[in-house]
Design a protein around this motif. Structure first.
Motif, PDB file in Angstrom:
ATOM      1  N   LYS A 154       0.784  -1.300   0.094  1.00 26.56           N
ATOM      2  CA  LYS A 154      -0.012  -0.037   0.116  1.00 26.56           C
ATOM      3  C   LYS A 154       0.867   1.310   0.118  1.00 26.56           C
ATOM      4  CE  LYS A 154      -4.064   2.195   2.119  1.00 26.56           C
ATOM      5  NZ  LYS A 154      -5.155   2.251   3.290  1.00 26.56           N
ATOM      6  N   LEU A 155       0.758   2.250  -0.822  1.00 25.22           N
ATOM      7  CA  LEU A 155       1.602   3.129  -1.189  1.00 25.22           C
ATOM      8  C   LEU A 155       0.718   4.509  -1.315  1.00 25.22           C
ATOM      9  CD1 LEU A 155       3.516   1.835  -4.236  1.00 25.22           C
ATOM     10  CD2 LEU A 155       3.832   1.330  -1.619  1.00 25.22           C
ATOM     11  N   ARG A 156       1.536   5.681  -0.877  1.00 29.12           N
ATOM     12  CA  ARG A 156       1.039   6.938  -1.131  1.00 29.12           C
ATOM     13  C   ARG A 156       1.956   7.707  -2.066  1.00 29.12           C
ATOM     14  NH1 ARG A 156      -2.877   9.439   1.304  1.00 29.12           N
ATOM     15  NH2 ARG A 156      -2.602   8.169   3.068  1.00 29.12           N
ATOM     16  N   VAL A 157       1.210   8.011  -3.111  1.00 24.80           N
ATOM     17  CA  VAL A 157       2.052   8.571  -4.518  1.00 24.80           C
ATOM     18  C   VAL A 157       1.753  10.047  -4.891  1.00 24.80           C
ATOM     19  CG1 VAL A 157       2.576   8.268  -6.828  1.00 24.80           C
ATOM     20  CG2 VAL A 157       2.030   6.165  -5.428  1.00 24.80           C
ATOM     21  N   ALA A 158       2.629  11.028  -4.742  1.00 24.25           N
ATOM     22  CA  ALA A 158       2.305  12.209  -5.379  1.00 24.25           C
ATOM     23  C   ALA A 158       3.104  12.298  -6.806  1.00 24.25           C
ATOM     24  CB  ALA A 158       3.237  13.293  -4.476  1.00 24.25           C
ATOM     25  N   CYS A 159       2.123  13.008  -7.557  1.00 24.42           N
ATOM     26  CA  CYS A 159       2.749  12.851  -9.061  1.00 24.42           C
ATOM     27  C   CYS A 159       2.106  13.923  -9.985  1.00 24.42           C
ATOM     28  CB  CYS A 159       2.392  11.488  -9.760  1.00 24.42           C
ATOM     29  SG  CYS A 159       0.556  11.120  -9.644  1.00 24.42           S
ATOM     30  N   GLY A 160       2.562  14.162 -10.948  1.00 15.85           N
ATOM     31  CA  GLY A 160       2.128  15.142 -12.031  1.00 15.85           C
ATOM     32  C   GLY A 160       1.053  14.705 -12.748  1.00 15.85           C
ATOM     33  N   SER A 161       0.102  15.645 -13.401  1.00 17.33           N
ATOM     34  CA  SER A 161      -0.966  15.137 -14.059  1.00 17.33           C
ATOM     35  C   SER A 161      -0.489  14.227 -15.383  1.00 17.33           C
ATOM     36  CB  SER A 161      -1.536  16.279 -14.769  1.00 17.33           C
ATOM     37  OG  SER A 161      -2.706  16.094 -15.557  1.00 17.33           O
TER      38      SER A 161
END
Length: 270
Positions: free
Chosen positions: A218-225
């Motif tokens: 289980k991950l939390r990902v911050a990313c671009g559009s």
């Protein structure tokens, strides 16, 4: 003054359009306003969907490039042709249980900006036709697969757990229950997302599954559009020496993940 936008929740199995239509029915005060969503979510994904209202719809392009945050679950050692549970499954007997340090090491290889192909099952068009139509027709080999840049700012490992085959099949079965049925002519080629074939494929696969455990990250990902969690799941699994697919995808933030000094922070969030 009428609101310029609304942030609504899309359920797994819904298309963005279905989510917007349901929201308008539940909020009749806004029924007369023009509404359009800014940024898609895959049918199996859930979470925040930004809906522009009235004249704000004319500014859609200024919203579609916003950064996103997701909570996702990746199943190791299983793959599907779509990258999520709504796909034809495959299994090659690999059993992978990586240490947390090894998982974090795999993250470093996918951070940053990478040029990657679009998913075969996506709405990206080539020659006026969506890629998923080529995939369903079996004609992907007749076109050049388009590519795009995906940017991943940060990945955080939230939890690692294991599932027995029976428990994992139950999770997948519950997820597929949320996929709506449709008899629209436009869905005919895909036999309504190939639902019956896919459900049967999972059942047959697990009927012959040996006793083992599956690792789920289980991950939390911050990313671009424009970053696809389905393909990111497969890329992370590949770095761990196996296959993988996204068991769940939930969008938790929409906004601007800006660099302030040595750190990146959410400076704007819907």
């Amino acid at each position: 003054m009428a609101p310029r936008y609304a942030v609504i929740h899309k359920e797994p199995g819904e298309t963005p359009l279905q989510a917007v239509e349901k929201w308008r029915l539940e909020n009749p005060a806004y029924a007369s306003l023009l509404a359009s969503y800014a940024g898609r979510l895959d049918p199996m994904a859930s979470g925040k969907l930004l809906v522009l209202l009235g004249d704000e719809c004319k500014k859609q392009e200024s919203y579609t490039g916003l950064d996103k945050e997701y909570a996702i679950e990746i199943v190791l050692d299983l793959a599907t042709d779509t990258g999520d549970a709504l796909g034809i499954p495959s299994y090659d007997t690999t059993e992978t249980h990586p240490e947390r340090a090894r998982v974090r090491e795999a993250f470093t290889t996918v951070l940053g900006t990478h040029r990657v192909p679009y998913p075969a099952f996506s709405s990206k068009t080539v020659g006026g036709k969506s890629l998923f139509m080529y995939a369903l027709e079996g004609t992907l080999d007749t076109i050049r697969m388009p590519e795009h840049d995906e940017t991943v700012y940060r990945i955080r490992l939230l939890k690692t757990r294991t599932y027995s085959p029976a428990d994992l099949l139950e999770r997948i079965t519950v997820a597929l229950r949320d996929v709506p049925r449709s008899d629209e002519a436009s869905k005919a080629l895909g036999a309504d997302f190939r639902q019956d074939v896919i459900r049967a494929g999972w059942r047959v696969l697990f009927e012959h599954m040996p006793e083992r455990e599956f690792t789920v990250l289980k991950l939390r990902v911050a990313c671009g559009s424009g970053t696809y969690m389905r393909t990111l799941a497969a890329r992370i699994a590949k770095e761990l020496g196996t296959h993988g697919f996204a068991l769940s995808i939930k969008r938790t933030k929409i906004g601007t993940y800006a660099k302030l000094g040595p750190f990146r922070l959410w400076t704007r969030s819907f």
